[in-house]
Design an enzyme around this catalytic site. Structure first.
Site, PDB file in Angstrom:
ATOM      1  N   HIS A  42      15.482  11.496  16.976  1.00 33.81           N
ATOM      2  CA  HIS A  42      15.219  10.243  17.676  1.00 33.81           C
ATOM      3  C   HIS A  42      14.246   9.440  16.858  1.00 33.81           C
ATOM      4  CE1 HIS A  42      16.259  13.256  20.698  1.00 33.81           C
ATOM      5  NE2 HIS A  42      17.024  12.284  21.133  1.00 33.81           N
TER       6      HIS A  42
ATOM      7  N   HIS B   9      10.376   3.449  25.136  1.00 35.45           N
ATOM      8  CA  HIS B   9       9.688   3.358  26.419  1.00 35.45           C
ATOM      9  C   HIS B   9       9.826   1.980  27.078  1.00 35.45           C
ATOM     10  CE1 HIS B   9       7.127   4.531  29.627  1.00 35.45           C
ATOM     11  NE2 HIS B   9       6.305   3.532  29.407  1.00 35.45           N
ATOM     12  N   GLY B  10       9.724   0.916  26.274  1.00 41.08           N
ATOM     13  CA  GLY B  10       9.861  -0.439  26.828  1.00 41.08           C
ATOM     14  C   GLY B  10      11.246  -0.663  27.409  1.00 41.08           C
TER      15      GLY B  10
ATOM     16  N   THR C 223      12.194  10.651  30.155  1.00 39.40           N
ATOM     17  CA  THR C 223      11.118  11.319  30.874  1.00 39.40           C
ATOM     18  C   THR C 223      10.508  10.383  31.893  1.00 39.40           C
ATOM     19  OG1 THR C 223      10.556  12.291  28.758  1.00 39.40           O
ATOM     20  CG2 THR C 223       9.028  12.679  30.555  1.00 39.40           C
ATOM     21  N   SER C 224      10.173   9.187  31.440  1.00 43.92           N
ATOM     22  CA  SER C 224       9.462   8.312  32.352  1.00 43.92           C
ATOM     23  C   SER C 224      10.364   7.885  33.508  1.00 43.92           C
ATOM     24  CB  SER C 224       8.894   7.105  31.615  1.00 43.92           C
ATOM     25  OG  SER C 224       9.931   6.353  31.060  1.00 43.92           O
TER      26      SER C 224
ATOM     27  N   GLY D 152       6.429  17.778  35.799  1.00 41.50           N
ATOM     28  CA  GLY D 152       6.318  17.518  34.359  1.00 41.50           C
ATOM     29  C   GLY D 152       5.365  18.478  33.668  1.00 41.50           C
TER      30      GLY D 152
ATOM     31  N   ARG E  32       7.371  14.377  23.925  1.00 44.18           N
ATOM     32  CA  ARG E  32       7.910  14.078  22.618  1.00 44.18           C
ATOM     33  C   ARG E  32       6.859  13.889  21.535  1.00 44.18           C
ATOM     34  NH1 ARG E  32      13.020  12.667  22.611  1.00 44.18           N
ATOM     35  NH2 ARG E  32      13.533  11.298  24.322  1.00 44.18           N
TER      36      ARG E  32
ATOM     37  N   GLY F 159       3.290   5.547  28.275  1.00 41.34           N
ATOM     38  CA  GLY F 159       3.531   5.710  29.713  1.00 41.34           C
ATOM     39  C   GLY F 159       2.282   5.410  30.528  1.00 41.34           C
TER      40      GLY F 159
HETATM   41  P1  ADP Z   1      10.967   9.818  26.587  1.00 41.88           P
HETATM   42  O1  ADP Z   1       9.775  10.647  26.223  1.00 41.88           O
HETATM   43  O2  ADP Z   1      12.039  10.614  27.241  1.00 41.88           O
HETATM   44  O3  ADP Z   1      11.441   8.976  25.453  1.00 41.88           O
HETATM   45  P2  ADP Z   1       9.696   7.447  27.661  1.00 41.88           P
HETATM   46  O4  ADP Z   1       9.514   7.021  26.263  1.00 41.88           O
HETATM   47  O5  ADP Z   1      10.321   6.464  28.584  1.00 41.88           O
HETATM   48  O6  ADP Z   1      10.478   8.825  27.752  1.00 41.88           O
HETATM   49  O7  ADP Z   1       8.282   7.816  28.298  1.00 41.88           O
HETATM   50  C1  ADP Z   1       7.284   8.412  27.545  1.00 41.88           C
HETATM   51  C2  ADP Z   1       6.082   8.576  28.443  1.00 41.88           C
HETATM   52  O8  ADP Z   1       6.367   9.526  29.455  1.00 41.88           O
HETATM   53  C3  ADP Z   1       4.863   9.119  27.729  1.00 41.88           C
HETATM   54  O9  ADP Z   1       4.136   8.088  27.128  1.00 41.88           O
HETATM   55  C4  ADP Z   1       4.088   9.806  28.843  1.00 41.88           C
HETATM   56  O10 ADP Z   1       3.207   8.929  29.492  1.00 41.88           O
HETATM   57  C5  ADP Z   1       5.148  10.160  29.837  1.00 41.88           C
HETATM   58  N1  ADP Z   1       5.376  11.608  29.840  1.00 41.88           N
HETATM   59  C6  ADP Z   1       6.056  12.345  28.956  1.00 41.88           C
HETATM   60  N2  ADP Z   1       6.052  13.644  29.327  1.00 41.88           N
HETATM   61  C7  ADP Z   1       5.343  13.710  30.477  1.00 41.88           C
HETATM   62  C8  ADP Z   1       4.978  14.760  31.378  1.00 41.88           C
HETATM   63  N3  ADP Z   1       5.366  16.006  31.170  1.00 41.88           N
HETATM   64  N4  ADP Z   1       4.224  14.447  32.463  1.00 41.88           N
HETATM   65  C9  ADP Z   1       3.842  13.180  32.691  1.00 41.88           C
HETATM   66  N5  ADP Z   1       4.162  12.157  31.882  1.00 41.88           N
HETATM   67  C10 ADP Z   1       4.899  12.414  30.803  1.00 41.88           C
HETATM   68 MG    MG Z   2      10.297   7.498  24.536  1.00 42.29          MG
END
Ligand code: ADP
Ligand code: MG
Length: 579
Positions: free
Chosen positions: A217, A402-403, A445-446, A487, A544, A559
């Protein structure tokens, strides 16, 4: 660079439609992914794989006889949602139980776990085998933390072959787990990848350089060196993989290995053969016996230029699975013997999304619901405005989505909440409907965690009374508990928990001293804002960003920042609503 798309937002839907049209004889589209075109024998185990899109042939291209029974296909580089996974699993189910098989990424783990829970409450027998083959993502002592990359193919194949041989759920899981124990991969990248509609690559590898261990990724590599020529690259990959032989496999001399040389996107097939020439020589020199190598695209990272090498250390049982015939859009081996199980047309299975029935809330609660809808709309505005900035924060040590993920989730939440409001939902129901829509649409995740937060809050608010400060504080506390439980993050791990926890504590303090909801929220929002900035100095210990912990020092957690932004936007809405 992506040259061809219509709208970036519809890229994945358009892609799945075209893929299913091109492979009509292999797969059937369902809401959330694809399943095999041919019916599975009743009572047989079904193997459901999945992950984000942008990795073709993973995951949809690996669905077919001898391999997976279904694939949940998320948005580009984002985990499929629990709802999508459930839809695919229900469509693929043949009554013998389900094995989920996927690469180890926080978003996938969360969403597959949620799907597993949901299906189990419906009486289905569901297990999971998580693939952890990437040797660059954690040391051998922490194998369970490693990411899953091209080693997913041998694990999927072992599971699929065992399932199609009629083995029990226990056996299929045991064999797939053994396959994961015996597979190791290392990748390198020469360039980043650019997602549809993006103006810039998600990350860069300078021309003439090579990022060793870069994730699929675009998670930054562990280190960069000068790019090597084909022979030297083969030597590096073979060397490193032979330093990480699975203990169960014993000595390299005489060992039988399945080999995969995978293009991560834009490396040409001919280049792969040039590298494979030297890989083959080196492995033979070390006394290994190569069994049916795969030199092809297996799991890509969109248009990234790079390759990965996988060694699959066989035993008799796994060799049998590795050699078993398979017929999928992207992977074929041998010939599938005998007539097809069920060549007749299977109707496209309609969406299994459970339409939520909304019962009307009290007049009071409907007013609160209207304010919550306004709060969600305000949250959507601030996230739309900050989308690029949030993506850049996430690209520092994560995958840059994330955005986009937050934007997609909020848009779905606003849409669903609007419909719930029209159906006279109370505050609790409106929040639950919005949370489900968010998680289903955003994935990642978010997305899963925001679904959990809104549902927990909704549960506490209910559909009858106007919530006071204590009720809202209790709702946020419940959201915190659920997020931490699902989480597994603790305060200090550099996640959104580092905002949610102090925010929740501040609301509870304000409730105790009898503050109005407007004042309480404003007070807690300031604390949330500061807490988000303070994540700058933390080291990620989960998710990640963990393998690139040191890279994220000095950058706040995406996040945590988006949560604080939304809390701030909601503050203004509460102020307006109460005034
Ligand atoms: P992904 O990691 O699947 O790409 P996003 O980029 O949308 O998802 O979100 C990333 C955010 O998710 C991180 O910055 C963090 O704040 C939050 N996050 C990741 N893992 C966890 C967890 N186990 N518990 C709480 N928040 C988490
Ligand atoms: Mg992400």
């Amino acid at each position: 660079m992506t040259y061809l798309f219509n709208q970036p937002e519809t890229f994945v839907d358009d892609m799945i439609e075209g893929f299913a049209a091109a492979y009509r004889n292999h797969v059937l589209p369902v809401d959330g992914g694809v399943i095999r075109r041919h019916k599975t024998k009743a009572g047989q185990v079904a193997v459901v794989i999945g992950g984000g899109s942008g990795h073709y042939p993973a995951f949809g291209g690996l669905v077919g006889q001898g391999l997976a029974h279904g694939a949940a296909m998320g948005n580009v580089f984002a985990s499929p949602s629990a709802q999508q996974i459930c839809n695919v699993a229900l469509a693929a189910d043949a009554g013998g139980g389900i094995v989920f098989c996927y690469g180890n990424y926080a978003g996938d783990v969360l969403n597959f776990n949620q799907a597993q829970e949901r299906l189990q409450t419906q009486g289905m027998n569901v297990r999971a085998v998580v693939v952890t083959d990437d040797i660059a993502s954690a040391p051998p002592a922490e194998r369970h933390l490693r990411r899953g990359i091209a080693g997913t193919l041998p694990v999927f194949k072992a599971a699929g072959a065992a399932a199609d041989a009629g083995k029990s759920l226990d056996e299929v899981c045991r064999i797939a787990t053994e396959a994961n124990t015996r597979v190791r991969t290392l990748g390198v990248a020469f360039s980043g990848c650019t997602l549809p509609g993006a103006q810039q690559p998600l990350f860069d590898v300078a021309y003439g350089k090579m990022a060793v261990g870069m994730g699929i990724h675009g998670e930054p590599g562990l280190h960069q060196t000068d790019a090597l020529d084909a022979n030297s690259l083969a030597e590096l990959l073979v060397d490193k993989l032979l330093q990480d032989i699975p203990p169960v496999a014993g000595q390299p001399e005489g060992a039988r290995v399945g080999v995969i040389l995978n293009s991560l996107g834009s490396v040409a097939q001919e280049e792969l053969f040039v590298v494979y020439r030297r890989v083959d020589q080196l492995l033979r020199e070390r006394g290994l016996v190569i069994v049916e190598p795969v030199v092809d695209r297996v799991i890509t990272s969109f248009d990234m230029a790079g390759v990965s090498l996988t060694l699959f250390w066989l035993n008799d049982e796994l060799e049998h699975c590795w050699l078993a015939p398979a017929d999928t859009p992207a992977f074929r081996r041998g010939s599938i013997s005998g007539p097809l199980d069920n060549p007749e047309q299977i109707a496209v299975i309609p969406s299994a999304i459970i339409q939520q029935h909304v019962t009307a809330g009290s007049r009071e609660s409907q007013k609160t619901a209207a304010a919550i809808l306004a709060a969600l709309e305000s949250a959507a505005r601030i996230i739309n405005a900050q989308r690029e900035a949030l993506g850049r924060l996430d690209a520092v040590a994560g995958d840059g989505d994330h955005g986009i993920g937050m934007q997609r989730g909020l848009a779905a939440a606003v849409d669903a909440a609007g419909k719930a409001r029209d159906a006279q939902a109370g505050a609790g129901t409106l929040l639950m409907v919005a949370g489900n829509a968010w998680a289903a649409r955003a994935g990642g995740t978010s997305g899963a965690l925001w679904g959990v937060m809104l549902r927990s809050l909704g549960h506490e608010l209910g559909d009858v009374n106007t919530p006071d400060t204590a009720t809202v504080a209790a709702g946020v506390a419940a959201a915190l508990r659920e997020v931490m439980q699902r989480g597994n993050a603790q305060p200090g791990d550099k996640t959104l928990v580092d905002v949610l926890q102090p925010f929740s504590a501040a609301l509870e303090r304000a409730a105790t001293r009898g503050a109005s909801i407007t004042d309480a929220w404003k007070y807690a929002a300031d604390i949330a804002h500061d807490a988000a900035q303070q994540t700058r100095d933390l080291l990620p210990r989960i998710g990640r960003a963990r393998p690139h912990a040191e890279k994220s020092i000095g950058t706040p957690d995406p996040g945590a920042v988006s949560l604080a932004l939304i809390i701030g936007a909601v503050s203004a809405v509460i102020h307006g609503h109460c005034a």
